[in-house]
Motif scaffolding. Structure first.
Motif, short mmCIF file in Angstrom:
data_model
loop_
_atom_site.label_atom_id
_atom_site.label_comp_id
_atom_site.label_asym_id
_atom_site.label_seq_id
_atom_site.Cartn_x
_atom_site.Cartn_y
_atom_site.Cartn_z
N ILE A 105 0.84 -1.21 0.00
CA ILE A 105 0.00 0.00 0.00
C ILE A 105 0.87 1.26 0.00
N LYS A 106 1.98 1.21 0.72
CA LYS A 106 2.91 2.36 0.71
C LYS A 106 3.45 2.59 -0.71
N TYR A 107 3.75 1.51 -1.39
CA TYR A 107 4.23 1.62 -2.77
C TYR A 107 3.15 2.28 -3.64
N TRP A 108 1.91 1.88 -3.41
CA TRP A 108 0.80 2.46 -4.18
C TRP A 108 0.69 3.97 -3.92
N HIS A 109 0.85 4.35 -2.66
CA HIS A 109 0.80 5.78 -2.32
C HIS A 109 1.98 6.52 -2.95
N PHE A 110 3.12 5.85 -3.03
CA PHE A 110 4.29 6.48 -3.65
C PHE A 110 4.01 6.75 -5.13
N VAL A 111 3.36 5.79 -5.80
CA VAL A 111 2.99 5.96 -7.21
C VAL A 111 2.01 7.14 -7.35
N ASP A 112 1.08 7.27 -6.41
CA ASP A 112 0.14 8.38 -6.38
C ASP A 112 0.90 9.70 -6.18
N LEU A 113 1.85 9.68 -5.26
CA LEU A 113 2.66 10.87 -4.98
C LEU A 113 3.43 11.31 -6.23
N ALA A 114 3.96 10.34 -6.96
CA ALA A 114 4.69 10.65 -8.20
C ALA A 114 3.77 11.36 -9.19
N TRP A 115 2.51 10.88 -9.28
CA TRP A 115 1.56 11.50 -10.22
C TRP A 115 1.20 12.93 -9.79
N VAL A 116 1.14 13.16 -8.49
CA VAL A 116 0.85 14.50 -7.97
C VAL A 116 1.86 15.51 -8.51
N ILE A 117 3.09 15.06 -8.76
CA ILE A 117 4.13 15.95 -9.30
C ILE A 117 4.12 15.90 -10.85
N ILE A 118 3.90 14.72 -11.42
CA ILE A 118 3.93 14.58 -12.88
C ILE A 118 2.77 15.34 -13.53
N TYR A 119 1.60 15.29 -12.90
CA TYR A 119 0.41 15.93 -13.49
C TYR A 119 0.63 17.43 -13.78
N PRO A 120 1.00 18.24 -12.79
CA PRO A 120 1.26 19.65 -13.14
C PRO A 120 2.48 19.83 -14.04
N THR A 121 3.47 18.94 -13.88
CA THR A 121 4.68 19.06 -14.70
C THR A 121 4.35 18.96 -16.19
N LEU A 122 3.46 18.05 -16.56
CA LEU A 122 3.15 17.84 -17.98
C LEU A 122 1.96 18.65 -18.47
N TYR A 123 1.01 18.94 -17.58
CA TYR A 123 -0.25 19.54 -18.05
C TYR A 123 -0.48 20.99 -17.62
N LEU A 124 0.00 21.36 -16.45
CA LEU A 124 -0.45 22.64 -15.90
C LEU A 124 0.58 23.77 -15.91
N PHE A 125 1.87 23.46 -15.78
CA PHE A 125 2.87 24.54 -15.66
C PHE A 125 2.96 25.34 -16.95
#
Lengths: 75, 190
Positions: B170-190
């Motif tokens: 489950i921690k690994y799953w949260h880590f993957v979620d955390l990575a997306w929290v950074i990737i999402y604005p990096t690719l779409y919003l900035f």
């Protein structure tokens, strides 16, 4: 955010479930505000950074129990 | 290789073993952070904050919400397991797997659109496909790990006495979620 506790901290099953949902709602609200800022402001990089940091901190603290690392996350 | 039983025999109790497991997992997260960091920095180094107008913003926002929902279901599965709620563990793990699969389906849809507007040969396309692809691969491996704990849990494994395997996945799953929290604005919003 006193209601939010980690899985292995004090509090009942119900309290922990509630704190998880509160965290999820906060993450959802932050994401929607982040999106709204991004589509309305030109060059929003600096404005969006606090949202990224806040969301990351919420996930690490409430979902990944980073504060429990010192004690090994024991029950 | 030292087994858990040998560690306990030599004076290392379950608590000590748990700390060793925690250390290993967080060191793994640290190495993964460097990997994602390299891909994210390459996006800014090659295209700065420039984003194509053809990005499907609604789909990306939907994917983000789906992944956040999977995080709460994963958290609930972990909490249920720690409180010996077998039924809750099963339901929330299945929900997490379904949401993760939905996320991957959304990524596939996004890629078919992206191939048309900014193929991998373009500068932004290279950053986009490599970063989203790297993350999607992590989601896929997370789904496999979730399936493993689901089937082992059905056989009566885990619970409050042996919660580490579930906690680690489950921690690994949260880590993957955390990575997306950074990737999402990096690719779409900035």
């Amino acid at each position: 955010m006193t209601a939010a506790t980690s899985t292995y901290g004090p509090g009942s099953y119900r309290d922990k479930a509630r704190s998880g949902w509160i965290t999820a709602v906060l993450l959802g609200v932050l994401t929607l505000i982040e999106y709204a800022v991004a589509v309305t402001v030109e060059n929003p990089l600096l404005l969006l950074l606090p949202f990224v940091l806040a969301k990351g901190a919420l996930i690490m603290d409430f979902f990944m129990h980073v504060r429990k690392l010192r004690t090994g996350g024991d029950h | 290789m030292t087994t858990s039983a040998e560690l306990i025999e030599h004076g290392h109790g379950p608590s000590k073993q748990r700390r060793i497991n925690q250390l290993g997992l967080w060191l793994f997260f640290a190495s993964e952070t460097f990997l994602f960091g390299a891909f994210i920095s390459s996006r800014f180094a090659t295209t700065q904050t420039e984003t194509p107008a053809d990005l499907n913003q609604a789909l990306a926002l939907g994917l983000t919400i789906v992944l956040l929902l999977s995080s709460i279901s994963a958290y609930m599965a972990e909490t249920a397991n720690a409180h010996d709620d077998r039924r809750g563990f099963k339901i929330y793990t299945i929900a997490t797997i379904l949401l993760g699969t939905l996320f991957l389906g959304g990524v596939a849809l996004e890629w078919t659109e992206a191939l048309e507007y900014f193929p991998p040969g373009t500068i932004y396309g290279t950053a986009f496909f490599s970063l989203v692809g790297l993350h999607a691969f992590h989601v896929l491996t997370g789904l496999i790990a979730l399936l493993v704990i689901l089937f082992l849990g059905k056989e009566g494994r885990f619970g409050s006495k042996d919660s580490w395997p579930v906690e680690g996945v489950i921690k690994y799953w949260h880590f993957v979620d955390l990575a997306w929290v950074i990737i999402y604005p990096t690719l779409y919003l900035f």
